[in-house]
Design a protein around this motif. Sequence first.
Motif, PDB file in Angstrom:
ATOM      1  N   ILE A  90       0.848  -1.193   0.000  1.00 13.62           N
ATOM      2  CA  ILE A  90       0.000   0.000   0.000  1.00 13.62           C
ATOM      3  C   ILE A  90       0.894   1.257   0.000  1.00 13.62           C
ATOM      4  CG2 ILE A  90      -0.298   0.488   2.483  1.00 13.62           C
ATOM      5  CD1 ILE A  90      -3.356  -0.031   0.645  1.00 13.62           C
ATOM      6  N   ASP A  91       0.462   2.284  -0.704  1.00 14.81           N
ATOM      7  CA  ASP A  91       1.208   3.539  -0.736  1.00 14.81           C
ATOM      8  C   ASP A  91       0.866   4.281   0.567  1.00 14.81           C
ATOM      9  OD1 ASP A  91       2.385   5.903  -1.301  1.00 14.81           O
ATOM     10  OD2 ASP A  91       1.171   6.374  -3.053  1.00 14.81           O
ATOM     11  N   LEU A  92       1.759   4.194   1.538  1.00 15.31           N
ATOM     12  CA  LEU A  92       1.462   4.677   2.892  1.00 15.31           C
ATOM     13  C   LEU A  92       2.251   5.954   3.175  1.00 15.31           C
ATOM     14  CD1 LEU A  92       0.036   4.124   5.560  1.00 15.31           C
ATOM     15  CD2 LEU A  92       1.802   2.461   6.128  1.00 15.31           C
ATOM     16  N   ALA A  93       1.537   7.053   3.381  1.00 12.28           N
ATOM     17  CA  ALA A  93       2.191   8.359   3.502  1.00 12.28           C
ATOM     18  C   ALA A  93       1.670   9.112   4.729  1.00 12.28           C
ATOM     19  CB  ALA A  93       1.915   9.170   2.242  1.00 12.28           C
ATOM     20  N   LEU A  94       2.377  10.194   5.072  1.00 14.62           N
ATOM     21  CA  LEU A  94       2.029  10.988   6.257  1.00 14.62           C
ATOM     22  C   LEU A  94       2.207  12.466   5.906  1.00 14.62           C
ATOM     23  CD1 LEU A  94       1.752  10.853   9.535  1.00 14.62           C
ATOM     24  CD2 LEU A  94       4.213  11.155   9.511  1.00 14.62           C
ATOM     25  N   THR A  95       1.316  13.314   6.395  1.00 15.20           N
ATOM     26  CA  THR A  95       1.517  14.769   6.266  1.00 15.20           C
ATOM     27  C   THR A  95       1.728  15.339   7.668  1.00 15.20           C
ATOM     28  OG1 THR A  95       0.088  14.884   4.330  1.00 15.20           O
ATOM     29  CG2 THR A  95       0.529  16.940   5.428  1.00 15.20           C
ATOM     30  N   THR A  96       2.805  16.104   7.828  1.00  9.31           N
ATOM     31  CA  THR A  96       3.147  16.606   9.160  1.00  9.31           C
ATOM     32  C   THR A  96       3.692  18.024   9.071  1.00  9.31           C
ATOM     33  OG1 THR A  96       4.680  16.316  11.034  1.00  9.31           O
ATOM     34  CG2 THR A  96       5.413  15.440   8.931  1.00  9.31           C
ATOM     35  N   ASN A  97       3.603  18.765  10.180  1.00  9.01           N
ATOM     36  CA  ASN A  97       4.250  20.074  10.214  1.00  9.01           C
ATOM     37  C   ASN A  97       5.741  19.949  10.531  1.00  9.01           C
ATOM     38  OD1 ASN A  97       4.519  19.873  13.083  1.00  9.01           O
ATOM     39  ND2 ASN A  97       2.542  20.878  13.400  1.00  9.01           N
ATOM     40  N   GLY A  98       6.219  18.737  10.843  1.00  7.07           N
ATOM     41  CA  GLY A  98       7.648  18.470  10.973  1.00  7.07           C
ATOM     42  C   GLY A  98       8.245  18.784  12.333  1.00  7.07           C
ATOM     43  N   TYR A  99       7.481  19.436  13.215  1.00 10.13           N
ATOM     44  CA  TYR A  99       8.055  19.934  14.472  1.00 10.13           C
ATOM     45  C   TYR A  99       8.576  18.807  15.366  1.00 10.13           C
ATOM     46  CZ  TYR A  99       8.372  23.013  18.586  1.00 10.13           C
ATOM     47  OH  TYR A  99       8.809  23.735  19.658  1.00 10.13           O
ATOM     48  N   LEU A 100       7.872  17.681  15.372  1.00 11.44           N
ATOM     49  CA  LEU A 100       8.268  16.559  16.251  1.00 11.44           C
ATOM     50  C   LEU A 100       8.980  15.451  15.481  1.00 11.44           C
ATOM     51  CD1 LEU A 100       4.914  16.331  18.273  1.00 11.44           C
ATOM     52  CD2 LEU A 100       7.090  17.297  19.056  1.00 11.44           C
ATOM     53  N   LEU A 101       9.359  15.745  14.242  1.00  7.84           N
ATOM     54  CA  LEU A 101       9.816  14.680  13.348  1.00  7.84           C
ATOM     55  C   LEU A 101      11.225  14.175  13.650  1.00  7.84           C
ATOM     56  CD1 LEU A 101       8.929  13.108  10.855  1.00  7.84           C
ATOM     57  CD2 LEU A 101       9.759  14.999   9.433  1.00  7.84           C
ATOM     58  N   SER A 102      12.106  15.046  14.098  1.00  8.44           N
ATOM     59  CA  SER A 102      13.517  14.638  14.143  1.00  8.44           C
ATOM     60  C   SER A 102      13.716  13.402  15.032  1.00  8.44           C
ATOM     61  CB  SER A 102      14.413  15.792  14.582  1.00  8.44           C
ATOM     62  OG  SER A 102      14.071  16.201  15.866  1.00  8.44           O
ATOM     63  N   ASP A 103      12.942  13.279  16.099  1.00  8.09           N
ATOM     64  CA  ASP A 103      13.127  12.133  17.002  1.00  8.09           C
ATOM     65  C   ASP A 103      12.483  10.852  16.492  1.00  8.09           C
ATOM     66  OD1 ASP A 103      14.525  13.639  18.744  1.00  8.09           O
ATOM     67  OD2 ASP A 103      12.831  14.067  20.084  1.00  8.09           O
ATOM     68  N   VAL A 104      11.543  10.964  15.562  1.00  5.88           N
ATOM     69  CA  VAL A 104      10.783   9.756  15.185  1.00  5.88           C
ATOM     70  C   VAL A 104      10.913   9.349  13.717  1.00  5.88           C
ATOM     71  CG1 VAL A 104       9.041  10.017  17.013  1.00  5.88           C
ATOM     72  CG2 VAL A 104       8.656  11.096  14.798  1.00  5.88           C
ATOM     73  N   ALA A 105      11.633  10.133  12.920  1.00  8.00           N
ATOM     74  CA  ALA A 105      11.683   9.863  11.466  1.00  8.00           C
ATOM     75  C   ALA A 105      12.153   8.424  11.189  1.00  8.00           C
ATOM     76  CB  ALA A 105      12.598  10.872  10.777  1.00  8.00           C
ATOM     77  N   GLN A 106      13.219   8.004  11.851  1.00  9.92           N
ATOM     78  CA  GLN A 106      13.752   6.656  11.583  1.00  9.92           C
ATOM     79  C   GLN A 106      12.744   5.585  12.010  1.00  9.92           C
ATOM     80  OE1 GLN A 106      16.862   6.093   9.964  1.00  9.92           O
ATOM     81  NE2 GLN A 106      15.774   4.142   9.749  1.00  9.92           N
ATOM     82  N   LYS A 107      12.088   5.818  13.174  1.00 14.28           N
ATOM     83  CA  LYS A 107      11.094   4.846  13.667  1.00 14.28           C
ATOM     84  C   LYS A 107       9.934   4.704  12.670  1.00 14.28           C
ATOM     85  CE  LYS A 107       9.467   5.916  17.843  1.00 14.28           C
ATOM     86  NZ  LYS A 107       9.055   5.979  19.240  1.00 14.28           N
ATOM     87  N   LEU A 108       9.519   5.822  12.088  1.00 11.83           N
ATOM     88  CA  LEU A 108       8.410   5.796  11.124  1.00 11.83           C
ATOM     89  C   LEU A 108       8.826   5.038   9.860  1.00 11.83           C
ATOM     90  CD1 LEU A 108       7.147   9.512  11.372  1.00 11.83           C
ATOM     91  CD2 LEU A 108       6.245   7.512  12.562  1.00 11.83           C
ATOM     92  N   ALA A 109      10.067   5.289   9.415  1.00 13.62           N
ATOM     93  CA  ALA A 109      10.561   4.593   8.211  1.00 13.62           C
ATOM     94  C   ALA A 109      10.658   3.088   8.501  1.00 13.62           C
ATOM     95  CB  ALA A 109      11.917   5.159   7.803  1.00 13.62           C
ATOM     96  N   ASP A 110      11.166   2.737   9.671  1.00 11.69           N
ATOM     97  CA  ASP A 110      11.313   1.313  10.016  1.00 11.69           C
ATOM     98  C   ASP A 110       9.938   0.622  10.100  1.00 11.69           C
ATOM     99  OD1 ASP A 110      13.987   1.788  10.176  1.00 11.69           O
ATOM    100  OD2 ASP A 110      14.085   1.813  12.378  1.00 11.69           O
ATOM    101  N   ALA A 111       8.915   1.406  10.477  1.00 12.94           N
ATOM    102  CA  ALA A 111       7.580   0.816  10.632  1.00 12.94           C
ATOM    103  C   ALA A 111       6.898   0.591   9.281  1.00 12.94           C
ATOM    104  CB  ALA A 111       6.718   1.728  11.514  1.00 12.94           C
ATOM    105  N   GLY A 112       7.440   1.195   8.212  1.00 10.38           N
ATOM    106  CA  GLY A 112       6.862   0.937   6.889  1.00 10.38           C
ATOM    107  C   GLY A 112       6.334   2.174   6.180  1.00 10.38           C
ATOM    108  N   LEU A 113       6.542   3.356   6.812  1.00 12.80           N
ATOM    109  CA  LEU A 113       6.107   4.584   6.123  1.00 12.80           C
ATOM    110  C   LEU A 113       6.960   4.769   4.867  1.00 12.80           C
ATOM    111  CD1 LEU A 113       4.172   7.037   6.534  1.00 12.80           C
ATOM    112  CD2 LEU A 113       6.176   8.298   7.295  1.00 12.80           C
ATOM    113  N   LYS A 114       6.305   5.167   3.762  1.00  8.61           N
ATOM    114  CA  LYS A 114       7.077   5.316   2.523  1.00  8.61           C
ATOM    115  C   LYS A 114       7.331   6.791   2.206  1.00  8.61           C
ATOM    116  CE  LYS A 114       5.740   0.954   0.394  1.00  8.61           C
ATOM    117  NZ  LYS A 114       4.693   0.390   1.251  1.00  8.61           N
TER     118      LYS A 114
END
Length: 321
Positions: A90-114
């Motif tokens: 599935i084409d799985l995407a997220l829209t974010t304002n980015g403010y909390l992203l730096s701590d979780v970006a790798q975790k999201l990618a590992d979970a399958g976010l594309k």
Amino acid sequence: MLIDGHGREVTYLRVSVTERCNFRCQYCMPDKPFSWVPQENLLSFEDLFAFIKAAIDQGITKIRLTGGEPLLRADLDRFIRMIHDYAPDIDLALTTNGYLLSDVAQKLADAGLKRLNISLDSLKPAVAAQIAQKNVLGKVLEGIDAALAAGLKIKINMVPLKGINDNEIIDVMEYAKERGIEIRFIEYMENALAKDGLKGLLGKEILEKVREKYPIKKIGRSGSSPSFTYELEDGYRFGLIDPHKHDFCETCNRIRLTAEGYLIPCLYFDEAQSIKDSVEAGDIDGAVATLKTVLADKPKENRWSDEESETSNRAFYETGG
Ligand code: SAM
Ligand code: SF4
């Protein structure tokens, strides 16, 4: 296959996981809503997932998680993994304002976010703070760097506003270009919840600003995307979303689900129907029946082009944009 009342195939589900936000963007949520939706009114990840599985079985091939600010919802990576494990293609995407992203970006990618769309309206700290009503720029830029390092495919969204950030169209585009990121300019969509007096640039005005520095070539719309693609001479491509023309409504393939379980057929209109009771009772067939009713009544087009129309009452932070 899911077909709406105008014969359009619906393959794209946008899921808002919370209407809460840590920004107060002038075009979206200038004031904190009078009261937030109580946590117990939100669908749990398990209930959202039960509906998403059925929607995938019915023909949904693309899912975008949004909000409010989706990264405010705890354990979002667990939810992403649930969807990814069920439908890895599935084409799985997220829209974010980015403010909390730096701590979780790798975790999201590992979970399958594309893929990730990150909103970036200005590269000037004071202007970014004026729009979001908070000092946000440093953390957003860190978030973009972390997402790139995690190998996520990124697009940047910018909403050009008259007299606020319209002199930064080239700068934000060049920031994206230098990093190999596509930028998409989005026309400000007037709505009753935005700050009074706010004026956005129309698509043609945005293109004029880009043309002040770069010749541009029209490429076209790809599939059902609301974004029209343009190209610079060196091959860099950017997008423009211009709902005031609403010619993309003809091929609209999307449906929206709010965190409280309302299915929304069109971003502009107030109509919505709830699947909450059905899903919480384990009646997934009932939720799918509601989905089909909502699709049967999906409006033909938005009314942002229509000067006679009422201002839309839809809150972008509820629908997820
Ligand atoms: N909080 C996340 C964010 O800002 O990216 C996700 C939700 S936000 C509602 C999704 C997108 O809608 C953002 O790119 C935002 O810029 C855009 N948006 C919000 N209100 C808008 C408006 N009135 N007109 C045009 N775009 C808008
Ligand atoms: Fe929050 Fe996104 Fe709305 Fe800004 S656009 S207030 S970040 S939901």
